[in-house]
Design a protein around this motif. Structure first.
Motif, mmCIF file in Angstrom:
data_model
loop_
_atom_site.group_PDB
_atom_site.id
_atom_site.type_symbol
_atom_site.label_atom_id
_atom_site.label_comp_id
_atom_site.label_asym_id
_atom_site.label_seq_id
_atom_site.Cartn_x
_atom_site.Cartn_y
_atom_site.Cartn_z
ATOM 1 N N ALA A 272 42.564 50.010 48.969
ATOM 2 C CA ALA A 272 42.345 50.076 47.518
ATOM 3 C C ALA A 272 43.572 50.565 46.765
ATOM 4 C CB ALA A 272 41.142 50.969 47.215
ATOM 5 N N LYS A 273 44.283 51.547 47.317
ATOM 6 C CA LYS A 273 45.440 52.087 46.597
ATOM 7 C C LYS A 273 46.552 51.054 46.451
ATOM 8 C CE LYS A 273 47.576 54.231 50.693
ATOM 9 N NZ LYS A 273 48.026 55.515 51.297
ATOM 10 N N PHE A 274 46.617 50.110 47.375
ATOM 11 C CA PHE A 274 47.627 49.052 47.277
ATOM 12 C C PHE A 274 47.179 47.988 46.275
ATOM 13 C CE2 PHE A 274 48.121 50.826 51.578
ATOM 14 C CZ PHE A 274 49.455 51.220 51.513
ATOM 15 N N TYR A 275 45.896 47.641 46.311
ATOM 16 C CA TYR A 275 45.378 46.628 45.399
ATOM 17 C C TYR A 275 45.353 47.100 43.951
ATOM 18 C CZ TYR A 275 44.022 43.035 48.749
ATOM 19 O OH TYR A 275 44.056 42.018 49.686
ATOM 20 N N SER A 276 45.303 48.387 43.736
ATOM 21 C CA SER A 276 45.208 48.898 42.364
ATOM 22 C C SER A 276 46.566 49.066 41.687
ATOM 23 C CB SER A 276 44.483 50.249 42.364
ATOM 24 O OG SER A 276 45.226 51.223 43.085
ATOM 25 N N GLN A 277 47.657 48.866 42.420
ATOM 26 C CA GLN A 277 48.975 49.087 41.824
ATOM 27 C C GLN A 277 49.305 48.038 40.768
ATOM 28 O OE1 GLN A 277 52.490 48.210 44.544
ATOM 29 N NE2 GLN A 277 50.817 47.655 45.951
ATOM 30 N N GLU A 278 50.073 48.456 39.794
ATOM 31 C CA GLU A 278 50.585 47.553 38.774
ATOM 32 C C GLU A 278 52.101 47.505 38.909
ATOM 33 O OE1 GLU A 278 49.107 47.919 34.828
ATOM 34 O OE2 GLU A 278 47.204 48.793 35.493
ATOM 35 N N LEU A 279 52.656 46.329 38.796
ATOM 36 C CA LEU A 279 54.098 46.154 38.979
ATOM 37 C C LEU A 279 54.860 46.618 37.745
ATOM 38 C CD1 LEU A 279 54.094 42.645 40.674
ATOM 39 C CD2 LEU A 279 54.390 44.858 41.775
ATOM 40 N N SER A 280 55.972 47.286 38.003
ATOM 41 C CA SER A 280 56.853 47.745 36.929
ATOM 42 C C SER A 280 58.016 46.776 36.816
ATOM 43 C CB SER A 280 57.359 49.162 37.241
ATOM 44 O OG SER A 280 58.236 49.619 36.239
ATOM 45 N N TRP A 281 57.933 45.834 35.875
ATOM 46 C CA TRP A 281 58.921 44.777 35.748
ATOM 47 C C TRP A 281 60.143 45.250 34.981
ATOM 48 C CZ3 TRP A 281 58.087 40.690 38.666
ATOM 49 C CH2 TRP A 281 56.771 40.331 39.003
#
Length: 512
Positions: free
Chosen positions: A50-59
């Protein structure tokens, strides 16, 4: 060459060469909102991630496009353990107001850089697709910018690639096996635990975490060559998350190492005969005046170079064109008929005792500069990933028998392809991956493209996978070269463009 040492050579060269070109409408540094905002949660059965799936990318802007790092577990069985950073690049849709989502792309290999490939977004997808989709590429784990696997020094790679690859006796066979063992041992010594965790299954799981981080409910995908294998494995793992999928130039997951090798041998034989016909038609072909004579001349050239290499000038380390380097150079030209005239001229110079130009083609295949520097870890990653995905027999007699059998169907390329599997014969890390059919029940339409005279991924492979898929659609392109979308004709391109932009899948079978 189990699948191909540089299946992506043409595509990656295009991406690198054109990485400074892009025509964008709007602000490329302003991140658009996803077309569909979803809750970033793992699919059923993957709650520990879950902690990996919940990440948002910092572009962040990175010259051409926007770059970010995706965090994934090194070992999916240990989600709380070490992690790996996956390098991602996004080229925004050129009409942000019409944006429909993202298309993740992979050019092949294994070992090809999806980051470099995505940078050439203006050239790898049709204009209507480019306008409405972000094109997203990532370097799979172990590749390029994503914790690259390292196995040998540049000088060591030169020695490996230039060494005897069609053994003539038991001593040469043992020497070839020893070179493969040296490569594998080097991967473990220099890359540690990473070497055991870079299979295609790992990369496919990474790709689903990327899908979630992009905010897409389903994964839209364009995979070429090995990228079709990656896409098929993803569809096998996550069939209900398959969006608009295109697999061009197929490596089916159910083929054995022997089948892969024989298929490539026959594919390169067909492609080389097509080049031979072009050479004869052009007049003054350096190897003969008929297709059969040219093919015999090619085999004799390899034999002569095995006995007595010819000089190479202008290279920092390689001073002679060996049979191995020559075969690599010839293989490079088979991927795109645009290189056929270059090959013809290079062979003419070999006949005059100068191997420089054919070595230049081999350099392109290996992502190598004449100063002896490898510009990527493409070949190290190729073997490290391939040998996890498709381990082969440790018995030298296996390859001797294959070489004899393959030569009956592919006299020019049979021995090269037969012995290529021996690189993985004593690979020090193992996986439990087995060849298996992929049907992906519950998926949306998966478009499969095959080129009739594709050297690296024989047309029959595309037919095979399309038939296995529960919702497969086959586009057949009657032509030469490796892959079809973006380099064949409007029939192929329009069908793929309509599928991506309108959701209009082609018929079950379409001939182009």
């Amino acid at each position: 060459m189990r699948k191909s040492w540089a299946v992506v050579a043409g595509a990656v060269a295009l991406a690198v060469g054109l990485s400074g070109c892009s025509v964008l409408e709007g602000d490329p540094n302003k991140a658009p909102e996803p077309s569909i905002t979803i809750k970033r949660t793992p699919p059923p059965g993957s709650e520990a991630l879950a902690k990996f799936y919940s990440q948002e990318l910092s572009w962040k802007g990175c010259g051409v496009g926007q770059c970010a790092d995706l965090t994934v577990p090194l070992d999916y069985s240990k989600p709380d353990g070490e992690t790996v950073k996956i390098s991602v690049l996004r080229m925004r849709a050129t009409r942000p107001n019409e944006r429909e989502g993202s298309i993740v792309v992979n050019p092949g290999g294994p070992g090809g850089s999806g980051v470099d490939y995505a940078r050439a977004a203006d050239f790898i997808v049709g204009k209507p697709v480019r306008q409405r989709f972000d094109i997203v590429g990532f370097d799979p784990r172990g590749v390029g910018r994503s914790d690259p696997v390292d196995c040998l020094s540049d000088a060591g790679m030169d020695e490996f690639l230039g060494s005897e690859q069609t053994p003539d006796d038991a001593a040469e066979a043992q020497g070839f096996l020893a070179e493969g063992k040296k490569l594998g041992d080097g991967c473990v010594q220099l890359s540690g635990d990473l070497a055991a965790n870079i299979s295609t299954i790992d990369a496919a799981k990474d790709m689903d975490i990327l899908r979630s981080a992009l905010g897409d409910a389903k994964l839209n995908y364009l995979g070429k060559s090995y990228g079709t294998y990656l896409g098929a494995i993803y569809a096998d793992l996550f069939p209900k998350l398959v969006g608009r999928f295109v697999l061009d130039g197929v490596l089916p997951p159910d083929t054995t190492p022997e089948e892969n090798a024989l298929g490539q041998a026959e594919g390169f034989e067909r492609a080389t005969r097509a080049w031979a016909a072009d050479c004869v038609d052009g007049g003054n072909c350096p190897l003969g005046n008929s297709v059969d004579a040219v093919m015999a001349g090619m085999r004799q050239m390899f034999k002569d170079l095995d006995a007595k290499p010819v000089p190479v000038s202008g290279d920092a380390r390689v001073k002679e064109l060996t049979e191995a380097w020559a075969s690599t150079g010839v293989a490079q030209a088979m991927y795109d008929q645009g290189q056929w005239s270059t090959l013809t001229d290079a062979i003419a110079k070999v006949k005059q005792g100068d191997g420089t130009d054919l070595m230049g083609l081999a350099d392109a295949y290996a992502s190598r500069d004449p100063d002896g520097k490898y510009t990527s870890n493409l070949l190290e990653a190729f073997f490290a990933i391939s040998c996890l995905d498709n381990p082969d027999s440790p018995d030298a007699s296996t390859y001797e028998e294959r070489a004899k059998a393959f030569a009956q169907k592919a006299p020019t390329w049979g021995a090269f392809m037969a012995w290529g599997g021996a690189v993985c014969a004593q690979w020090p890390v193992k996986s439990d991956v087995k060849p298996h059919k992929v049907s992906a029940p519950g998926s949306g339409p998966i478009v499969v493209i095959g080129t009739t005279r594709d050297p690296a991924t024989p047309y029959e492979n595309s037919v095979r996978l399309a038939d296995q898929l529960s919702n497969g659609r086959l586009i057949s392109f009657d032509g030469d070269g490796h892959t079809a979308y973006g380099r064949s004709n409007s029939c192929v391109d329009n069908a793929v463009n309509d599928y991506y932009t309108e959701g209009k899948a082609p018929p079950k079978k379409l001939d182009c």
